[in-house]
Design a protein around this motif. Structure first.
Motif, PDB file in Angstrom:
ATOM      1  N   LEU A   1      10.543 -49.710   7.360  1.00 51.64           N
ATOM      2  CA  LEU A   1       9.160 -49.820   7.802  1.00 51.64           C
ATOM      3  C   LEU A   1       8.784 -51.271   8.029  1.00 51.64           C
ATOM      4  O   LEU A   1       9.040 -52.134   7.190  1.00 51.64           O
TER       5      LEU A   1
ATOM      6  N   ASP B   1       4.619 -50.230  12.560  1.00 53.53           N
ATOM      7  CA  ASP B   1       3.171 -50.018  12.575  1.00 53.53           C
ATOM      8  C   ASP B   1       2.503 -51.159  13.322  1.00 53.53           C
ATOM      9  O   ASP B   1       2.655 -52.325  12.960  1.00 53.53           O
TER      10      ASP B   1
ATOM     11  N   THR C   1       1.336 -54.193   3.026  1.00 54.72           N
ATOM     12  CA  THR C   1       2.247 -55.334   3.072  1.00 54.72           C
ATOM     13  C   THR C   1       1.411 -56.582   3.292  1.00 54.72           C
ATOM     14  O   THR C   1       0.740 -56.705   4.310  1.00 54.72           O
TER      15      THR C   1
ATOM     16  N   ALA D   1      10.266 -51.648  -2.393  1.00 56.68           N
ATOM     17  CA  ALA D   1       9.365 -50.543  -2.060  1.00 56.68           C
ATOM     18  C   ALA D   1       9.945 -49.201  -2.486  1.00 56.68           C
ATOM     19  O   ALA D   1       9.221 -48.321  -2.953  1.00 56.68           O
ATOM     20  N   GLU D   2      11.254 -49.045  -2.308  1.00 54.71           N
ATOM     21  CA  GLU D   2      11.885 -47.768  -2.647  1.00 54.71           C
ATOM     22  C   GLU D   2      11.736 -47.483  -4.149  1.00 54.71           C
ATOM     23  O   GLU D   2      11.387 -46.377  -4.558  1.00 54.71           O
TER      24      GLU D   2
ATOM     25  N   GLN E   1       1.088 -60.165   4.329  1.00 54.25           N
ATOM     26  CA  GLN E   1       1.873 -61.141   5.103  1.00 54.25           C
ATOM     27  C   GLN E   1       1.076 -62.387   5.399  1.00 54.25           C
ATOM     28  O   GLN E   1       1.629 -63.399   5.821  1.00 54.25           O
TER      29      GLN E   1
ATOM     30  N   LEU F   1      10.263 -47.421  11.499  1.00 56.07           N
ATOM     31  CA  LEU F   1       8.836 -47.204  11.752  1.00 56.07           C
ATOM     32  C   LEU F   1       8.201 -48.562  11.985  1.00 56.07           C
ATOM     33  O   LEU F   1       8.294 -49.445  11.131  1.00 56.07           O
TER      34      LEU F   1
ATOM     35  N   THR G   1       5.434 -53.599   9.330  1.00 55.43           N
ATOM     36  CA  THR G   1       4.030 -53.662   9.726  1.00 55.43           C
ATOM     37  C   THR G   1       3.812 -54.980  10.440  1.00 55.43           C
ATOM     38  O   THR G   1       3.996 -56.036   9.842  1.00 55.43           O
TER      39      THR G   1
ATOM     40  N   PRO H   1      -3.563 -53.752   7.385  1.00 55.32           N
ATOM     41  CA  PRO H   1      -3.393 -52.304   7.551  1.00 55.32           C
ATOM     42  C   PRO H   1      -2.914 -51.613   6.270  1.00 55.32           C
ATOM     43  O   PRO H   1      -2.136 -52.177   5.509  1.00 55.32           O
TER      44      PRO H   1
ATOM     45  N   ASP I   1       3.327 -54.707  -1.240  1.00 57.36           N
ATOM     46  CA  ASP I   1       4.528 -55.525  -1.044  1.00 57.36           C
ATOM     47  C   ASP I   1       4.133 -56.978  -0.840  1.00 57.36           C
ATOM     48  O   ASP I   1       3.365 -57.306   0.064  1.00 57.36           O
TER      49      ASP I   1
ATOM     50  N   SER J   1       6.618 -59.437  -0.734  1.00 66.30           N
ATOM     51  CA  SER J   1       7.885 -60.145  -0.508  1.00 66.30           C
ATOM     52  C   SER J   1       7.742 -61.289   0.486  1.00 66.30           C
ATOM     53  O   SER J   1       8.568 -62.203   0.500  1.00 66.30           O
ATOM     54  N   ALA J   2       6.683 -61.233   1.307  1.00 69.45           N
ATOM     55  CA  ALA J   2       6.498 -62.317   2.282  1.00 69.45           C
ATOM     56  C   ALA J   2       5.806 -63.535   1.659  1.00 69.45           C
ATOM     57  O   ALA J   2       5.776 -64.600   2.264  1.00 69.45           O
TER      58      ALA J   2
ATOM     59  N   LEU K   1      10.627 -53.011   4.884  1.00 69.51           N
ATOM     60  CA  LEU K   1      10.679 -52.213   3.655  1.00 69.51           C
ATOM     61  C   LEU K   1      11.480 -50.944   3.885  1.00 69.51           C
ATOM     62  O   LEU K   1      11.319 -50.284   4.894  1.00 69.51           O
ATOM     63  N   LYS K   2      12.339 -50.631   2.923  1.00 67.69           N
ATOM     64  CA  LYS K   2      13.074 -49.362   3.011  1.00 67.69           C
ATOM     65  C   LYS K   2      12.260 -48.308   2.270  1.00 67.69           C
ATOM     66  O   LYS K   2      11.964 -48.470   1.079  1.00 67.69           O
ATOM     67  N   ILE K   3      11.859 -47.276   2.995  1.00 67.61           N
ATOM     68  CA  ILE K   3      11.104 -46.177   2.378  1.00 67.61           C
ATOM     69  C   ILE K   3      11.803 -44.890   2.763  1.00 67.61           C
ATOM     70  O   ILE K   3      11.816 -44.526   3.940  1.00 67.61           O
ATOM     71  N   GLY K   4      12.377 -44.216   1.799  1.00 70.37           N
ATOM     72  CA  GLY K   4      13.095 -42.976   2.109  1.00 70.37           C
ATOM     73  C   GLY K   4      14.189 -43.258   3.127  1.00 70.37           C
ATOM     74  O   GLY K   4      14.968 -44.200   2.967  1.00 70.37           O
TER      75      GLY K   4
ATOM     76  N   LEU L   1      -1.112 -48.117   5.064  1.00 77.29           N
ATOM     77  CA  LEU L   1      -0.365 -46.974   5.578  1.00 77.29           C
ATOM     78  C   LEU L   1      -0.212 -45.917   4.504  1.00 77.29           C
ATOM     79  O   LEU L   1       0.094 -46.230   3.365  1.00 77.29           O
TER      80      LEU L   1
ATOM     81  N   ILE M   1       9.008 -61.321   9.108  1.00 73.49           N
ATOM     82  CA  ILE M   1       8.190 -60.136   8.828  1.00 73.49           C
ATOM     83  C   ILE M   1       8.965 -59.263   7.858  1.00 73.49           C
ATOM     84  O   ILE M   1      10.124 -58.947   8.108  1.00 73.49           O
ATOM     85  N   PRO M   2       8.357 -58.882   6.727  1.00 78.43           N
ATOM     86  CA  PRO M   2       9.102 -58.088   5.750  1.00 78.43           C
ATOM     87  C   PRO M   2       9.480 -56.705   6.278  1.00 78.43           C
ATOM     88  O   PRO M   2       8.716 -56.083   7.022  1.00 78.43           O
TER      89      PRO M   2
END
Lengths: 131, 131
Positions: free
Chosen positions: A14, A48, B16, B106-107, B18, A46, A16, B5, B48, B50-51, A7-10, B7, A4-5
């Motif tokens: 994260l 989701d 994302t 993502a960043e 997947q 996070l 999902t 989903p 994203d 990446s998956a 993700l770095k956000i801030g 977000l 499952i990917p």
């Protein structure tokens, strides 16, 4: 899909969850998240789960494990997007998810993490002042 | 899983991918994204991938459609996390993905969207100044 990917956000990582968490996917996620927390210095995770219609005891335990690992690595876990029906099921299963914070959506979850960083930042400053 | 989903994170919507994008999942995603852009006023869409180990012409077209819809709704689409092998395949397929911006993760994708908001903000101010 084996992983499952993440993700770095801030300041947060994260995830999902969109697929069924089988044993190997869940284990890989726990491991990957631990590594990414250490590598990135993220202060929050996070997760989701808005795509999940059913959360059984295995998924509940996986989320609790992730939160436990994250806590030991100084990151807070916030589960976001839980459906009301899922909350009902979790309570009926007796899974109260101790140690896991929740928020209604990703945006609110991110606010929880930022608020925690602000708090911890203040506490650290205080310690430094005392030295 | 019938819907992917979406977000809301800061000024952007994050998706994302997947799972395999079948026709109905792809169509639902385009529709949901359009609705969410309008509802949230988001200025950017981060996708994203990446998956994904394989991006075929159908997925390529779906991404292009999403970017087209987003652009008409005043949001920029940034595809992030593309694997090098996927980039090679896309070029070999002759899919150069015009109109789609990419970023390594993502960043960095979020930075592209924030930069665009800053630019557009300035342009708007300029117009206002002239009146």
């Amino acid at each position: 899909m084996d992983r499952i990917p993440i993700l770095k956000i801030g300041p947060a990582l994260l995830v999902t969850i969109q697929v069924d968490l089988h044993d190997d996917v869940a284990m890989a996620l726990e491991e990957d998240l631990g590594n990414r927390i250490v590598k990135s210095g993220a202060k929050g995770v996070l997760i989701d789960i808005s795509a999940l219609e059913i959360v059984d005891s295995f998924i509940g335990r996986t989320l609790a494990n992730i939160a436990g690992v994250a806590r030991l690595l100084d990151a807070e876990t916030v589960v976001v997007g839980m459906r009301p029906a899922v909350a009902i099921t979790l309570v009926e299963l007796g899974l109260s998810m101790p140690g896991i914070r929740t928020a209604l959506d990703a945006e609110r979850g991110m606010a929880v993490i930022r608020a925690r960083i602000a708090e911890v930042g203040t506490a650290d400053d205080h310690v430094v002042d005392k030295r």
